[in-house]
Design a protein around this motif. Structure first.
Motif, PDB file in Angstrom:
ATOM      1  N   GLY A 255       0.635  -0.968   0.064  1.00 54.37           N
ATOM      2  CA  GLY A 255       0.343  -0.299   0.432  1.00 54.37           C
ATOM      3  C   GLY A 255       0.788   0.944  -0.445  1.00 54.37           C
ATOM      4  N   ASN A 256       0.346   2.209   0.630  1.00 56.17           N
ATOM      5  CA  ASN A 256       0.791   4.440   0.666  1.00 56.17           C
ATOM      6  C   ASN A 256       1.544   3.606   1.940  1.00 56.17           C
ATOM      7  N   VAL A 257       2.566   3.398   1.984  1.00 57.84           N
ATOM      8  CA  VAL A 257       4.032   3.615   3.143  1.00 57.84           C
ATOM      9  C   VAL A 257       4.626   4.233   3.084  1.00 57.84           C
ATOM     10  N   GLY A 258       4.963   4.973   2.080  1.00 54.93           N
ATOM     11  CA  GLY A 258       6.372   6.095   1.976  1.00 54.93           C
ATOM     12  C   GLY A 258       6.331   6.974   3.417  1.00 54.93           C
ATOM     13  N   ARG A 259       5.167   7.983   3.345  1.00 54.51           N
ATOM     14  CA  ARG A 259       5.235   8.576   4.578  1.00 54.51           C
ATOM     15  C   ARG A 259       4.879   8.016   6.174  1.00 54.51           C
ATOM     16  N   LYS A 260       4.263   6.921   6.385  1.00 54.06           N
ATOM     17  CA  LYS A 260       4.509   6.532   7.684  1.00 54.06           C
ATOM     18  C   LYS A 260       6.386   5.453   7.557  1.00 54.06           C
ATOM     19  N   LEU A 261       6.431   4.984   6.812  1.00 51.23           N
ATOM     20  CA  LEU A 261       8.113   4.165   6.820  1.00 51.23           C
ATOM     21  C   LEU A 261       9.130   5.309   7.238  1.00 51.23           C
ATOM     22  N   ASP A 262       8.835   6.608   6.334  1.00 51.94           N
ATOM     23  CA  ASP A 262      10.003   7.839   6.995  1.00 51.94           C
ATOM     24  C   ASP A 262       9.861   8.349   8.257  1.00 51.94           C
ATOM     25  N   PHE A 263       8.768   8.580   9.071  1.00 49.51           N
ATOM     26  CA  PHE A 263       8.647   8.586  10.319  1.00 49.51           C
ATOM     27  C   PHE A 263       9.951   7.909  11.628  1.00 49.51           C
ATOM     28  N   ILE A 264       9.225   6.473  10.728  1.00 47.63           N
ATOM     29  CA  ILE A 264       9.728   5.198  11.757  1.00 47.63           C
ATOM     30  C   ILE A 264      11.373   5.173  12.218  1.00 47.63           C
ATOM     31  N   ALA A 265      12.156   5.856   9.954  1.00 46.01           N
ATOM     32  CA  ALA A 265      13.489   5.856  10.083  1.00 46.01           C
ATOM     33  C   ALA A 265      13.344   7.175  10.876  1.00 46.01           C
ATOM     34  N   GLN A 266      12.569   8.345  10.993  1.00 48.60           N
ATOM     35  CA  GLN A 266      13.041   8.892  11.613  1.00 48.60           C
ATOM     36  C   GLN A 266      13.661   8.249  13.053  1.00 48.60           C
ATOM     37  N   GLU A 267      12.432   7.660  14.021  1.00 50.18           N
ATOM     38  CA  GLU A 267      13.169   7.214  15.064  1.00 50.18           C
ATOM     39  C   GLU A 267      14.066   5.986  14.547  1.00 50.18           C
ATOM     40  N   MET A 268      13.909   5.731  14.384  1.00 48.14           N
ATOM     41  CA  MET A 268      15.097   4.622  13.462  1.00 48.14           C
ATOM     42  C   MET A 268      17.030   5.007  14.442  1.00 48.14           C
ATOM     43  N   ASN A 269      17.052   6.183  13.745  1.00 51.13           N
ATOM     44  CA  ASN A 269      17.693   7.215  13.857  1.00 51.13           C
ATOM     45  C   ASN A 269      18.339   7.444  14.830  1.00 51.13           C
ATOM     46  N   ARG A 270      16.742   8.148  16.115  1.00 53.30           N
ATOM     47  CA  ARG A 270      16.835   8.839  16.624  1.00 53.30           C
ATOM     48  C   ARG A 270      17.924   7.747  18.486  1.00 53.30           C
ATOM     49  N   GLU A 271      17.124   6.694  17.891  1.00 49.52           N
ATOM     50  CA  GLU A 271      18.296   5.415  18.923  1.00 49.52           C
ATOM     51  C   GLU A 271      19.550   4.817  18.732  1.00 49.52           C
ATOM     52  N   ALA A 272      19.856   5.027  16.989  1.00 53.53           N
ATOM     53  CA  ALA A 272      20.750   5.147  16.698  1.00 53.53           C
ATOM     54  C   ALA A 272      21.755   6.356  16.864  1.00 53.53           C
ATOM     55  N   ASN A 273      22.064   7.534  17.576  1.00 51.47           N
ATOM     56  CA  ASN A 273      22.335   8.676  17.508  1.00 51.47           C
ATOM     57  C   ASN A 273      22.197   7.995  19.472  1.00 51.47           C
ATOM     58  N   THR A 274      21.492   7.938  20.323  1.00 58.37           N
ATOM     59  CA  THR A 274      22.079   7.480  21.362  1.00 58.37           C
ATOM     60  C   THR A 274      22.447   6.689  21.553  1.00 58.37           C
ATOM     61  N   THR A 275      22.383   5.448  21.377  1.00 60.43           N
ATOM     62  CA  THR A 275      23.395   4.583  21.353  1.00 60.43           C
ATOM     63  C   THR A 275      25.004   4.712  20.775  1.00 60.43           C
ATOM     64  N   LEU A 276      24.694   5.445  19.793  1.00 59.89           N
ATOM     65  CA  LEU A 276      26.537   5.779  19.437  1.00 59.89           C
ATOM     66  C   LEU A 276      26.804   6.728  20.329  1.00 59.89           C
ATOM     67  N   SER A 277      26.321   7.705  21.069  1.00 54.54           N
ATOM     68  CA  SER A 277      26.264   8.616  22.298  1.00 54.54           C
ATOM     69  C   SER A 277      27.246   8.036  23.652  1.00 54.54           C
ATOM     70  N   LYS A 278      26.220   6.727  23.613  1.00 52.25           N
ATOM     71  CA  LYS A 278      26.767   5.994  25.149  1.00 52.25           C
ATOM     72  C   LYS A 278      28.090   5.109  24.952  1.00 52.25           C
ATOM     73  N   SER A 279      28.039   4.953  23.851  1.00 53.65           N
ATOM     74  CA  SER A 279      29.782   3.915  23.118  1.00 53.65           C
ATOM     75  C   SER A 279      30.739   4.234  23.769  1.00 53.65           C
ATOM     76  N   ASN A 280      31.417   4.120  24.337  1.00 49.89           N
ATOM     77  CA  ASN A 280      33.324   3.619  24.588  1.00 49.89           C
ATOM     78  C   ASN A 280      33.902   2.672  24.217  1.00 49.89           C
TER      79      ASN A 280
END
Length: 306
Positions: A255-280
């Motif tokens: 179906g028409n999932v483009g907008r939904k997936l774009d939002f999920i990708a933004q959330e994924m990027n937020r979690e990846a940023n936090t993971t990177l910031s916590k890593s030593n």
């Protein structure tokens, strides 16, 4: 009707579609020819641009409504050409009422001024507005029948092209999501090892400093616990995995999932940023950077989905 037709042609109207595509259809009937070409690029919403002869302007609203049956998003340019191959766009018309007025006035002038009335048919025909070339009235229903047929034909080709590219994007996206899952697995497995390595290093340093003297094991445990809490990314990994699964599920559902997936990708990027910031840890940092790179690639491709 259009939805049913799409299911017949392509199996299911819920397939993943790209926002780029091309379609063309040519229809000829009774010496009249309509050609419709359409192409599209990415756009946040549906933006229809239609270029066609003035003769077809009356059908613009109907054409737009028809196109919306097939397209939900994208900047779509539609070009429509119309040819009347019969060459009968204009016809010679005789205005008898105008001719009658000329005859009447010529007769009056001849009587009034005592002139010879030498009026002939050829002279009368040369008088303005007696014989004129006029646009031939065409059957609008007939023209709309051709336009609708051509627009639907082009739209079906257009949707087919979008589906082909969409399915290719889907395959590539699923592969990238699998790679990302592997990276998340690595971070999940590596995290406990970092805590164990930190404890071992801490104990070694303390023993070196205190030599043979006894040291407080509880202080070591407390320090290791604080370190573990500081670098803990369990919640981020759980959410990342959840977002990956949600993206896969949306792609499979179609179906028409483009907008939904774009939002999920933004959330994924937020979690990846936090993971990177916590890593030593260099390995986890490299892994988090790869995850962020993968997310960016996914976002770029998601922009192409309807």
């Amino acid at each position: 009707m259009a939805r049913s037709l799409l299911r017949i042609l392509y199996g299911d109207d819920k397939m993943i579609k790209s926002m780029t595509g091309f379609g063309r259809c040519e229809v000829s009937e009774d010496s009249k020819k309509i050609i419709v070409e359409m192409k599209s690029v990415n756009h946040r919403y549906l933006d229809l641009g239609i270029k066609m002869p003035k003769k077809l302007n009356a059908f613009e609203a109907d054409i737009r409504a028809l196109l919306k049956e097939y397209i939900q998003r994208g900047k779509v340019d539609v070009y429509i050409t119309y040819e009347d191959l019969s060459g009968s766009d204009e016809t010679l018309c005789y205005h008898e009422d105008v001719a009658a007025q000329y005859v009447e006035y010529f007769q009056k002038m001849a009587e009034k001024f005592n002139l010879r009335n030498d009026l002939s048919a050829s002279v009368l025909a040369r008088c303005p507005e007696v014989l004129v070339m006029e646009d031939q009235q065409e059957d609008e229903d007939e023209i709309w029948h051709l336009v609708e047929k051509a627009v639907r034909g082009a739209s079906e080709q257009f949707v087919a092209a979008r589906i082909r590219e969409g399915e290719s994007l889907k395959t590539d996206l699923l592969a990238k999501l699998d790679e990302m899952s592997s990276l998340v697995d690595f971070v999940e497995q590596r995290s406990p090892q970092i805590v164990a390595e930190y404890r071992a290093k801490l104990e070694t340093r303390v023993k070196e400093l205190l030599a043979e003297a006894a040291f407080d094991e509880s202080r070591i445990v407390a320090e290791v616990s604080m370190f573990a809490d500081k670098i803990c990314v369990d919640e981020e990994l759980v959410r990342l995995r959840s977002h990956i699964d949600a993206t896969k599920a949306a792609l499979e559902a179609g179906g028409n999932v483009g907008r939904k997936l774009d939002f999920i990708a933004q959330e994924m990027n937020r979690e990846a940023n936090t993971t990177l910031s916590k890593s030593n840890d260099i390995q986890i940092s490299d892994c988090a950077i790869e995850i962020k790179t993968g997310i960016e690639k996914i976002r770029e491709q998601i922009q192409n989905l309807e």
